[in-house]
Structure formats: C-alpha cells, structure tokens
Write a protein that holds these residues in place. Structure first.
Motif, PDB file in Angstrom:
ATOM      1  N   ASP A 213      -3.789 -12.724  12.703  1.00  0.00           N
ATOM      2  CA  ASP A 213      -2.522 -11.936  13.525  1.00  0.00           C
ATOM      3  C   ASP A 213      -1.786 -13.059  13.189  1.00  0.00           C
ATOM      4  O   ASP A 213      -1.274 -14.020  14.147  1.00  0.00           O
ATOM      5  N   VAL A 214      -0.559 -12.375  12.903  1.00  0.00           N
ATOM      6  CA  VAL A 214       0.624 -12.722  12.423  1.00  0.00           C
ATOM      7  C   VAL A 214       1.771 -11.652  12.968  1.00  0.00           C
ATOM      8  O   VAL A 214       2.808 -12.233  13.073  1.00  0.00           O
ATOM      9  N   GLY A 215       1.950 -11.656  14.472  1.00  0.00           N
ATOM     10  CA  GLY A 215       2.759 -10.595  15.357  1.00  0.00           C
ATOM     11  C   GLY A 215       3.163  -8.840  14.465  1.00  0.00           C
ATOM     12  O   GLY A 215       3.787  -9.225  13.737  1.00  0.00           O
ATOM     13  N   GLY A 216       2.006  -8.228  14.820  1.00  0.00           N
ATOM     14  CA  GLY A 216       2.082  -7.924  14.138  1.00  0.00           C
ATOM     15  C   GLY A 216       1.952  -7.136  12.885  1.00  0.00           C
ATOM     16  O   GLY A 216       2.387  -5.686  12.636  1.00  0.00           O
ATOM     17  N   ALA A 217       1.086  -7.690  12.468  1.00  0.00           N
ATOM     18  CA  ALA A 217       0.621  -7.436  11.060  1.00  0.00           C
ATOM     19  C   ALA A 217      -0.491  -8.556  10.679  1.00  0.00           C
ATOM     20  O   ALA A 217      -0.354  -9.804  12.169  1.00  0.00           O
ATOM     21  N   ARG A 218      -1.273  -8.820  10.098  1.00  0.00           N
ATOM     22  CA  ARG A 218      -2.068  -9.903   9.873  1.00  0.00           C
ATOM     23  C   ARG A 218      -2.118 -10.768   8.273  1.00  0.00           C
ATOM     24  O   ARG A 218      -1.617 -10.540   7.244  1.00  0.00           O
ATOM     25  N   TRP A 219      -1.769 -12.255   7.985  1.00  0.00           N
ATOM     26  CA  TRP A 219      -2.446 -12.655   6.751  1.00  0.00           C
ATOM     27  C   TRP A 219      -4.132 -12.297   6.178  1.00  0.00           C
ATOM     28  O   TRP A 219      -5.176 -13.052   7.043  1.00  0.00           O
ATOM     29  N   LEU A 220      -4.482 -10.943   5.936  1.00  0.00           N
ATOM     30  CA  LEU A 220      -5.560 -10.570   5.929  1.00  0.00           C
ATOM     31  C   LEU A 220      -6.066 -10.708   4.442  1.00  0.00           C
ATOM     32  O   LEU A 220      -5.273 -10.385   3.425  1.00  0.00           O
TER      33      LEU A 220
ATOM     34  N   ILE B  45      -6.491 -12.490  -2.320  1.00  0.00           N
ATOM     35  CA  ILE B  45      -6.097 -11.329  -2.295  1.00  0.00           C
ATOM     36  C   ILE B  45      -5.591 -11.007  -0.661  1.00  0.00           C
ATOM     37  O   ILE B  45      -5.904 -11.156   0.174  1.00  0.00           O
ATOM     38  N   LEU B  46      -4.402 -10.940  -1.116  1.00  0.00           N
ATOM     39  CA  LEU B  46      -3.974 -11.292   0.026  1.00  0.00           C
ATOM     40  C   LEU B  46      -3.431  -9.551   0.255  1.00  0.00           C
ATOM     41  O   LEU B  46      -2.341  -9.333  -0.615  1.00  0.00           O
ATOM     42  N   LEU B  47      -4.020  -8.907   1.016  1.00  0.00           N
ATOM     43  CA  LEU B  47      -2.919  -7.745   1.380  1.00  0.00           C
ATOM     44  C   LEU B  47      -2.038  -6.808   2.736  1.00  0.00           C
ATOM     45  O   LEU B  47      -2.240  -7.770   3.680  1.00  0.00           O
ATOM     46  N   GLU B  48      -0.864  -7.155   1.490  1.00  0.00           N
ATOM     47  CA  GLU B  48      -0.015  -8.006   2.730  1.00  0.00           C
ATOM     48  C   GLU B  48       0.438  -6.430   2.972  1.00  0.00           C
ATOM     49  O   GLU B  48       0.845  -5.592   2.219  1.00  0.00           O
ATOM     50  N   PRO B  49       1.115  -6.048   4.178  1.00  0.00           N
ATOM     51  CA  PRO B  49       1.949  -4.564   5.261  1.00  0.00           C
ATOM     52  C   PRO B  49       3.440  -4.856   3.416  1.00  0.00           C
ATOM     53  O   PRO B  49       3.958  -6.399   3.515  1.00  0.00           O
ATOM     54  N   ALA B  50       4.009  -3.925   3.053  1.00  0.00           N
ATOM     55  CA  ALA B  50       5.040  -3.183   2.472  1.00  0.00           C
ATOM     56  C   ALA B  50       6.154  -2.905   3.760  1.00  0.00           C
ATOM     57  O   ALA B  50       5.886  -2.580   4.023  1.00  0.00           O
TER      58      ALA B  50
ATOM     59  N   VAL C  41       0.436  -2.884   0.431  1.00  0.00           N
ATOM     60  CA  VAL C  41      -0.214  -2.070   1.122  1.00  0.00           C
ATOM     61  C   VAL C  41       0.163  -1.602   1.707  1.00  0.00           C
ATOM     62  O   VAL C  41       1.396  -2.125   2.643  1.00  0.00           O
ATOM     63  N   ASN C  42       0.503  -0.225   2.597  1.00  0.00           N
ATOM     64  CA  ASN C  42       1.122   0.938   2.929  1.00  0.00           C
ATOM     65  C   ASN C  42       0.702   0.606   4.320  1.00  0.00           C
ATOM     66  O   ASN C  42       1.024   1.295   5.193  1.00  0.00           O
ATOM     67  N   ASP C  43      -1.035   0.498   4.605  1.00  0.00           N
ATOM     68  CA  ASP C  43      -1.569   0.898   5.250  1.00  0.00           C
ATOM     69  C   ASP C  43      -2.871  -0.881   5.937  1.00  0.00           C
ATOM     70  O   ASP C  43      -3.973  -0.699   5.088  1.00  0.00           O
ATOM     71  N   GLN C  44      -2.616  -1.401   6.681  1.00  0.00           N
ATOM     72  CA  GLN C  44      -3.546  -2.952   6.571  1.00  0.00           C
ATOM     73  C   GLN C  44      -4.952  -2.499   6.464  1.00  0.00           C
ATOM     74  O   GLN C  44      -6.056  -2.822   6.050  1.00  0.00           O
ATOM     75  N   ASP C  45      -5.521  -1.780   7.944  1.00  0.00           N
ATOM     76  CA  ASP C  45      -6.370  -1.465   8.450  1.00  0.00           C
ATOM     77  C   ASP C  45      -7.599  -0.689   7.304  1.00  0.00           C
ATOM     78  O   ASP C  45      -8.327  -0.911   6.922  1.00  0.00           O
ATOM     79  N   ARG C  46      -6.572   0.433   6.398  1.00  0.00           N
ATOM     80  CA  ARG C  46      -7.288   1.688   5.550  1.00  0.00           C
ATOM     81  C   ARG C  46      -7.491   0.360   4.378  1.00  0.00           C
ATOM     82  O   ARG C  46      -8.061   0.269   3.615  1.00  0.00           O
TER      83      ARG C  46
END
Length: 131
Positions: A33-40, A53-58, A10-15
């Motif tokens: 929180d994993v330092g600048g991103a999230r394990w979401l 489903i991991l919403l993983e930052p691209a 995903v290009n935006d974890q909050d969205r």
C-alpha cells in the motif's frame, strides 16, 4: 545495464491483479500500500527473480488519455513473449482471455492481440526469425 521492472498502466488495480494472476498465470511479487494505490508487481512463476511487471494505476489524466488513444487505435501497450504461441493461445482462450484474432504470421514471428480488461491491448508474440 538491464531491465528489472516494466510498467503497464491499468485503470483498476484489483481487476488487473485478478486478470494477470488468474487469467495470465503470473504471481504477485510485491503488493504494498502506497496511500491510495499499491506497488503491485507480478512475475512469471518460473522466474520469480526475473523482470517484474508493475501494474501501475493510470492516475493522471494524460496517462488515461495516452492509454485510451492506444486502445482506440488498436495499438498494443506492450508485448509478452511465448515459446509456443498456439499452445499459450489455446490455454488463455480456455481461461476466458479475449483475443482480437487468432495467432497470425507477422514480421519476425507469430502474434495475437488480446484485451487485458484494464484498458490495454497486449500482444502475445512468438519469435520465429533471428533478431
């Protein structure tokens, strides 16, 4: 062997969190929180111990390029399955999900593609023929 976790870039974890919970109806399982991103991760509410489903930052350029190329060529990033695609489609449209077209017959079932607002097209699929 079994799958317990799958990733969707995903290009935006909050969205993504808002879309996958508010629009698609998943619930958050992990939000760390994993330092600048999230394990979401999200799961269906009726399967809290099912596949996450991991919403993983691209976060890498090659990941963003891959995601953009899939989107540009109308290639869904992954599939989500429904037992009643017409009912699910109507509910998702009511919640504001933007589909590329109505559910249509395809090889093995009925499918419809939608935009997850986070850089991906996803396919909603109902299997109508045995695998």
């Amino acid at each position: 062997m079994k799958a317990q976790l799958v990733s969707i870039m995903v290009n935006d974890q909050d969205r993504a969190e808002r879309f996958y919970t508010d629009k698609l109806g998943f619930q958050v399982k992990h939000n760390i929180d994993v330092g600048g991103a999230r394990w979401l991760t999200v799961v269906p509410p009726d399967e809290p111990d099912g596949v996450e489903i991991l919403l993983e930052p691209a976060g890498y350029e090659f990941a963003r390029t891959y995601q953009a190329e899939l989107y540009k060529t109308n290639m869904p990033f992954t599939m989500l399955f429904s037992e009643d695609i017409h009912k699910e489609y109507a509910q998702l449209v009511e919640r504001g999900v933007e589909f590329r077209g109505e559910p249509a017959e395809t090889m093995g079932g009925i499918s419809a593609v939608f935009d997850d607002t986070c850089g991906n097209l996803l396919m909603l699929m109902q299997v109508t023929e045995p695998a």
